[in-house]
Design a protein around this motif. Structure first.
Motif, PDB file in Angstrom:
ATOM      1  N   SER B  31      -0.150   6.542   3.474  1.00 57.50           N
ATOM      2  CA  SER B  31      -0.700   6.126   2.176  1.00 57.50           C
ATOM      3  C   SER B  31      -2.130   6.631   2.041  1.00 57.50           C
ATOM      4  O   SER B  31      -2.921   6.552   2.978  1.00 57.50           O
ATOM      5  N   PHE B  33      -5.401   6.672  -0.936  1.00 51.87           N
ATOM      6  CA  PHE B  33      -5.920   6.136  -2.188  1.00 51.87           C
ATOM      7  C   PHE B  33      -7.245   6.814  -2.529  1.00 51.87           C
ATOM      8  O   PHE B  33      -8.037   7.122  -1.648  1.00 51.87           O
ATOM      9  N   GLN B  50       1.896   8.356  -1.555  1.00 52.44           N
ATOM     10  CA  GLN B  50       2.653   8.033  -0.343  1.00 52.44           C
ATOM     11  C   GLN B  50       3.237   9.363   0.125  1.00 52.44           C
ATOM     12  O   GLN B  50       4.098   9.940  -0.547  1.00 52.44           O
ATOM     13  N   SER B  95      -3.979   4.393   4.811  1.00 52.87           N
ATOM     14  CA  SER B  95      -3.406   3.213   5.463  1.00 52.87           C
ATOM     15  C   SER B  95      -1.982   3.509   5.925  1.00 52.87           C
ATOM     16  O   SER B  95      -1.372   4.506   5.537  1.00 52.87           O
ATOM     17  N   LEU B  96      -1.500   2.611   6.753  1.00 55.87           N
ATOM     18  CA  LEU B  96      -0.097   2.612   7.157  1.00 55.87           C
ATOM     19  C   LEU B  96       0.588   1.413   6.528  1.00 55.87           C
ATOM     20  O   LEU B  96       0.019   0.317   6.522  1.00 55.87           O
ATOM     21  N   PRO B  97       1.782   1.581   5.987  1.00 52.74           N
ATOM     22  CA  PRO B  97       2.447   0.472   5.291  1.00 52.74           C
ATOM     23  C   PRO B  97       2.593  -0.792   6.126  1.00 52.74           C
ATOM     24  O   PRO B  97       2.533  -1.897   5.608  1.00 52.74           O
ATOM     25  N   LEU B  99       0.624  -1.939   8.593  1.00 51.19           N
ATOM     26  CA  LEU B  99      -0.607  -2.584   9.079  1.00 51.19           C
ATOM     27  C   LEU B  99      -1.168  -3.485   7.984  1.00 51.19           C
ATOM     28  O   LEU B  99      -2.262  -3.263   7.463  1.00 51.19           O
ATOM     29  N   VAL B 100      -0.429  -4.518   7.681  1.00 57.67           N
ATOM     30  CA  VAL B 100      -0.726  -5.378   6.534  1.00 57.67           C
ATOM     31  C   VAL B 100      -2.104  -6.001   6.634  1.00 57.67           C
ATOM     32  O   VAL B 100      -2.862  -6.045   5.662  1.00 57.67           O
ATOM     33  N   GLN B 101      -2.454  -6.458   7.836  1.00 58.93           N
ATOM     34  CA  GLN B 101      -3.691  -7.212   7.983  1.00 58.93           C
ATOM     35  C   GLN B 101      -4.923  -6.316   8.088  1.00 58.93           C
ATOM     36  O   GLN B 101      -6.042  -6.816   8.093  1.00 58.93           O
ATOM     37  N   TRP B 102      -4.744  -5.009   8.156  1.00 58.88           N
ATOM     38  CA  TRP B 102      -5.889  -4.107   8.272  1.00 58.88           C
ATOM     39  C   TRP B 102      -6.286  -3.472   6.958  1.00 58.88           C
ATOM     40  O   TRP B 102      -7.355  -2.899   6.832  1.00 58.88           O
ATOM     41  N   GLY B 103      -5.393  -3.535   5.984  1.00 57.34           N
ATOM     42  CA  GLY B 103      -5.743  -2.968   4.694  1.00 57.34           C
ATOM     43  C   GLY B 103      -5.939  -1.466   4.774  1.00 57.34           C
ATOM     44  O   GLY B 103      -5.177  -0.774   5.425  1.00 57.34           O
ATOM     45  N   GLN B 104      -6.979  -0.997   4.122  1.00 50.37           N
ATOM     46  CA  GLN B 104      -7.228   0.435   4.018  1.00 50.37           C
ATOM     47  C   GLN B 104      -8.497   0.822   4.784  1.00 50.37           C
ATOM     48  O   GLN B 104      -9.468   0.073   4.796  1.00 50.37           O
ATOM     49  N   PHE B 106     -11.582   3.346   4.920  1.00 49.06           N
ATOM     50  CA  PHE B 106     -12.308   4.147   3.929  1.00 49.06           C
ATOM     51  C   PHE B 106     -13.092   5.280   4.568  1.00 49.06           C
ATOM     52  O   PHE B 106     -13.616   5.139   5.682  1.00 49.06           O
ATOM     53  N   GLY B 107     -13.205   6.375   3.839  1.00 45.70           N
ATOM     54  CA  GLY B 107     -14.100   7.445   4.218  1.00 45.70           C
ATOM     55  C   GLY B 107     -15.512   7.155   3.744  1.00 45.70           C
ATOM     56  O   GLY B 107     -15.745   6.152   3.058  1.00 45.70           O
TER      57      GLY B 107
END
Lengths: 117, 115
Positions: B31, B33, B50, B95-97, B99-104, B106-107
């Motif tokens: 993923s 964004f 995706q 992100s990885l789908p 890893l719910v608790q880690w979110g995204q 960022f660069g």
């Protein structure tokens, strides 16, 4: 539509004291995730803590804890024992879905925290 | 690399010029964004990929904005005929789908200034 509201544009806290940053959210979806990010003046977004809508307990990560009040739709961040390095902008964010990590993040306007020595 | 990287870090463009902003996500993150962050504001969603599929472009402010991720890794955000209101920091996140608790993740962002 989903919305995040942070009503405190700026906050001051004395070093070593605790501070609470407010966040309220609005969604009609029963499944969602809530995040707090820190953005120092250098600009990078640093992940701090996560709370899923189905989580029974409040999340904690070191000096960070999330006061999750689901009925009031609030997700306040508590920073204990503030340090000078905590001075930054803090963003609350919401993601659609608590069981999948594919949703976009909706961010609040942010709160600038300044820690005084 | 270990994190999300973006280039250039700073870009100054004259009004009317085209610009291209690059994002290298964390290896294996399906993923990706793009967000736009105006000065003193929170980031606002632009578009989502995706792998190579652009699944959501609802946040792109106009047809001057275009994003692609042709091979499912590196992504480019292109802005044609830049305007002063395009001045902002453009953030990329991956992100990885599962890893719910880690979110995204960022660069560091690309700060675009349009003169």
């Amino acid at each position: 539509a989903q919305k995040i509201t942070q009503t405190q544009p700026g906050m001051f806290v004395q070093e070593k004291e605790a501070v609470t940053l407010d966040c309220t959210y609005d969604t009609s979806d029963p499944s969602y995730g809530l995040f707090w990010y820190k953005q120092p003046s250098s600009g990078e977004m640093i992940f701090l803590i996560y709370q899923g809508s189905y989580d029974q307990q409040n999340a904690t990560e070191g000096r960070y804890s999330l006061n999750f009040q689901k009925a009031r739709k609030s997700a306040n961040l508590v920073i204990s024992a503030s340090q000078l390095g905590d001075s930054a902008m803090y963003f609350c964010a919401m993601r659609e879905g608590a069981t999948s990590n594919t949703g976009k993040l909706i961010f609040g306007q942010g709160t600038t925290l300044q820690v005084k020595p | 690399g270990a994190g999300v990287s973006q280039s250039p870090r700073y870009k100054v463009a004259k009004r009317g010029q085209d610009v291209a902003l690059r994002c290298d996500p964390i290896s294996g993150h399906v993923s990706l964004f793009w967000y736009q962050q105006a000065l003193g504001q929170g980031p606002e969603f632009l578009t989502y990929f995706q792998n190579e599929a652009q699944l959501d472009k609802s946040g792109l402010p106009s047809d001057r904005f275009f994003a692609e991720r042709p091979e499912g890794s590196v992504s480019t955000l292109k802005i044609q005929r830049t305007q002063q209101e395009d001045s902002a920091v453009y953030l990329c996140a991956s992100s990885l789908p599962g890893l719910v608790q880690w979110g995204q993740f960022f660069g560091p962002g690309t700060r675009l200034t349009v003169l």
